[in-house]
Design a protein around this motif. Structure first.
Motif, short mmCIF file in Angstrom:
data_model
loop_
_atom_site.label_atom_id
_atom_site.label_comp_id
_atom_site.label_asym_id
_atom_site.label_seq_id
_atom_site.Cartn_x
_atom_site.Cartn_y
_atom_site.Cartn_z
N GLY A 192 0.84 66.51 2.46
CA GLY A 192 -0.25 65.92 2.84
C GLY A 192 -1.23 65.25 2.04
N ASP A 193 -1.54 66.13 1.02
CA ASP A 193 -2.48 65.18 -0.10
C ASP A 193 -1.64 65.80 -1.55
OD1 ASP A 193 -4.59 64.10 1.14
OD2 ASP A 193 -4.55 65.91 2.15
N VAL A 194 -1.98 65.01 -2.55
CA VAL A 194 -1.60 65.23 -3.99
C VAL A 194 -2.52 64.56 -4.92
CG1 VAL A 194 -0.18 63.21 -3.90
CG2 VAL A 194 0.20 64.95 -5.60
N ALA A 195 -3.12 65.47 -5.83
CA ALA A 195 -4.18 65.25 -6.78
C ALA A 195 -3.84 65.52 -8.07
CB ALA A 195 -5.44 65.74 -6.33
N ALA A 196 -4.08 64.63 -9.18
CA ALA A 196 -3.75 65.24 -10.62
C ALA A 196 -4.98 65.22 -11.36
CB ALA A 196 -2.84 64.19 -11.21
N GLY A 197 -5.10 65.94 -12.42
CA GLY A 197 -6.63 65.99 -13.11
C GLY A 197 -6.73 64.84 -14.06
N ASP A 198 -5.42 64.35 -14.26
CA ASP A 198 -5.45 63.13 -15.49
C ASP A 198 -4.58 61.91 -14.83
OD1 ASP A 198 -5.47 61.29 -17.24
OD2 ASP A 198 -4.76 62.59 -19.00
N THR A 199 -5.30 60.99 -13.85
CA THR A 199 -4.41 59.86 -13.31
C THR A 199 -4.62 58.76 -14.21
OG1 THR A 199 -6.29 59.41 -12.32
CG2 THR A 199 -5.05 60.69 -11.13
N ALA A 200 -5.02 58.73 -15.28
CA ALA A 200 -4.88 57.46 -16.19
C ALA A 200 -3.71 57.50 -16.98
CB ALA A 200 -6.27 57.38 -16.96
N ARG A 201 -3.32 58.76 -17.60
CA ARG A 201 -2.10 58.93 -18.44
C ARG A 201 -1.14 59.64 -17.95
NH1 ARG A 201 -5.09 61.77 -23.61
NH2 ARG A 201 -5.73 63.09 -21.84
N TRP A 202 -0.98 59.94 -16.56
CA TRP A 202 0.18 60.42 -15.92
C TRP A 202 0.53 59.74 -14.60
CZ3 TRP A 202 2.67 65.12 -17.42
CH2 TRP A 202 1.95 66.00 -18.23
N MET A 203 1.85 59.42 -14.52
CA MET A 203 2.17 58.85 -13.20
C MET A 203 2.74 60.10 -12.42
SD MET A 203 5.96 56.93 -12.54
CE MET A 203 6.72 58.66 -12.23
N VAL A 204 2.18 60.11 -11.38
CA VAL A 204 2.49 60.94 -10.05
C VAL A 204 2.71 60.15 -9.00
CG1 VAL A 204 1.66 62.95 -8.80
CG2 VAL A 204 1.13 62.68 -11.26
N GLN A 205 4.01 60.16 -8.51
CA GLN A 205 4.39 59.44 -7.47
C GLN A 205 5.31 60.19 -6.30
OE1 GLN A 205 6.24 55.61 -8.86
NE2 GLN A 205 8.05 55.67 -7.53
N GLU A 206 5.23 59.75 -5.15
CA GLU A 206 5.72 60.38 -4.09
C GLU A 206 6.81 59.63 -3.49
OE1 GLU A 206 3.61 61.27 -0.50
OE2 GLU A 206 5.26 62.06 0.62
N THR A 207 8.18 60.17 -3.14
CA THR A 207 9.31 59.51 -2.84
C THR A 207 9.85 60.61 -1.66
OG1 THR A 207 11.27 58.35 -2.92
CG2 THR A 207 10.91 60.21 -4.42
N ASN A 208 10.83 59.99 -0.89
CA ASN A 208 11.63 61.07 -0.06
C ASN A 208 13.12 60.80 -0.03
OD1 ASN A 208 9.01 60.13 1.69
ND2 ASN A 208 9.38 62.18 1.95
N ALA A 209 13.77 61.93 -0.08
CA ALA A 209 15.08 61.96 0.04
C ALA A 209 15.57 61.53 1.51
CB ALA A 209 15.79 63.34 -0.31
N GLU A 210 16.95 61.06 1.78
CA GLU A 210 17.23 60.69 3.16
C GLU A 210 17.12 61.79 4.01
OE1 GLU A 210 21.33 59.08 3.15
OE2 GLU A 210 21.21 58.28 0.98
N ALA A 211 16.33 61.60 5.20
CA ALA A 211 16.03 62.54 6.25
C ALA A 211 17.37 63.05 6.92
CB ALA A 211 15.21 61.86 7.22
#
Length: 294
Positions: A106-125
Motif C-alpha cells: 500500500g505505502d512505502v517510505a524511507a528515512g533518506d530518499t535523497a541518497r537511497w533508491m527505493v523502487q517497487e516492482t512486481n513478479a509475474e502474477a
C-alpha cells in the motif's frame, strides 16, 4: 509496473488510511509494570534517558542474519510485529525485498530518499504474484529505515550501506504464527480434491491428501518418500501446463494459490503423471429423468 519513491511520499503515508493495520484490528497489549518501575528511583542512581531507552528497545527488536536462516542467497526472516529487520546493501549491487506471494504493497517510505533508491516492482502474477521492493544506496557509510505498509502487515527495515562485495541479495519472511492459525482452523479447510494416476503405474509418491484454505493449497506425500524423489508440480490452465512455484515443508508441498487442476509429473520419455482436481471445479453429472426417454 514500477513506482519510484519520491521525497514527499512520507507525507502521503501519514495522510493515507492505515489499511494493513485496520484489516485485523487487534489492540496491542499494555506492557506490565514491574515492581522496580513503581518504586521511587534510588538516591545516586541515574535513570536512563528516553533516548537511551529507545536505543535499548530498538537493539532488542533488531533481527540480523543467522547461519540457518538462508535458502541459497535468500535470507528468510521470521516475521514478528514490532521487529526491525536489517538489510545489508552496497552501492555496487541491488538488494531485493520480497513480500509474501499475493501480498499487496500500500505505502512505502524511507528515512533518506535523497541518497537511497527505493523502487517497487512486481513478479509475474501468473507465477506467484509477488511484490518486490528494490533497494540501492548511492554510497557507503549510510544507514536509514524503510517502512512497508501492506494489506496484511507492516514491516520496519533498517538498511545499512557498506563497502565490499558482501550484501543482502534477497530478504523475505516466513510467518509461523499465521501458518499455525490457519492449520488450526480445520473447519475452514477444503479437502474436496480427487487424486488419480493418468499415466504410468501408481507411484510411491502418490499424494495422501490435498487441501486448501481458500488462499493456499497443501499437497501431502507419504512419509517414506525421500525429498529427492518428489516430482515438480504443474498447474493446468486453458493455455496448457505451467510450472508453479511451491515450497517443500517436510513431506508437504505448500502452493501459494488455489488451483482447479494440477499435475505431478516425474520422468522424461515415459513420465508418470498424477492429476489433482478440485471437486468444486469438476463438471456435475446431470441426473437421469424418470419416465422420460433415455
Amino acid at each position: 509496473m514500477m513506482r519510484f519513491i519520491l521525497a514527499g511520499l512520507s507525507v502521503a503515508l501519514m495522510l493515507s488510511p492505515p489499511t494493513a493495520m485496520a484489516q485485523n484490528a487487534v489492540a496491542d497489549q499494555c506492557p506490565a509494570l514491574s515492581a522496580a518501575a513503581l518504586e521511587a528511583p534510588r538516591r545516586g542512581r541515574r535513570e536512563p534517558t528516553p533516548a537511551e531507552l529507545l536505543a535499548r528497545a530498538n537493539e532488542a527488536a533488531r533481527q540480523r542474519p543467522e547461519t540457518m536462516s538462508f535458502t541459497q542467497a535468500r535470507h528468510i526472516y521470521t516475521y514478528a510485529p514490532g521487529a526491525i529487520y536489517e538489510l545489508y546493501t552496497s552501492p555496487s549491487f541491488i538488494s531485493a525485498i520480497l513480500l509474501e506471494p499475493g501480498e499487496s504493497l500500500g505505502d512505502v517510505a524511507a528515512g533518506d530518499t535523497a541518497r537511497w533508491m527505493v523502487q517497487e516492482t512486481n513478479a509475474e502474477a501468473e507465477i506467484d504474484g509477488r511484490t518486490i521492493v528494490l533497494v540501492k544506496p548511492q554510497t557507503t557509510g549510510l544507514r536509514t529505515n524503510i517502512v512497508l505498509v501492506t494489506d496484511r502487515r507492516t514491516y520496519t527495515i533498517e538498511a545499512i550501506a557498506q563497502a565490499g562485495s558482501a550484501y543482502s541479495a534477497q530478504i523475505a519472511w516466513c510467518y509461523p504464527a499465521e501458518e499455525e492459525a490457519r492449520m488450526a482452523s480445520v473447519d475452514q479447510l477444503n479437502f474436496s480434491y480427487r487424486v488419480r494416476t493418468t499415466r504410468g503405474g501408481r507411484p510411491n509418491w502418490m499424494p495422501t491428501r490435498v487441501f486448501d484454505d481458500g488462499r493456499r493449497t497443501w499437497i501431502e506425500m507419504p512419509e517414506a518418500v525421500a525429498s529427492s524423489d518428489l516430482p515438480p508440480l504443474f498447474v493446468i490452465t486453458g493455455e496448457g501446463a505451467e510450472l508453479v512455484n511451491y515450497r517443500v515443508q517436510g513431506q508437504r508441498y505448500m502452493v501459494d494459490r488455489v488451483f482447479d487442476v494440477a499435475e505431478l509429473r516425474l520422468g522424461t520419455r515415459a513420465p508418470t503423471i498424477v492429476r489433482i482436481e478440485r471437486e468444486a471445479a469438476l463438471p456435475q453429472r446431470r441426473p437421469a429423468r424418470l419416465g422420460g426417454r433415455p
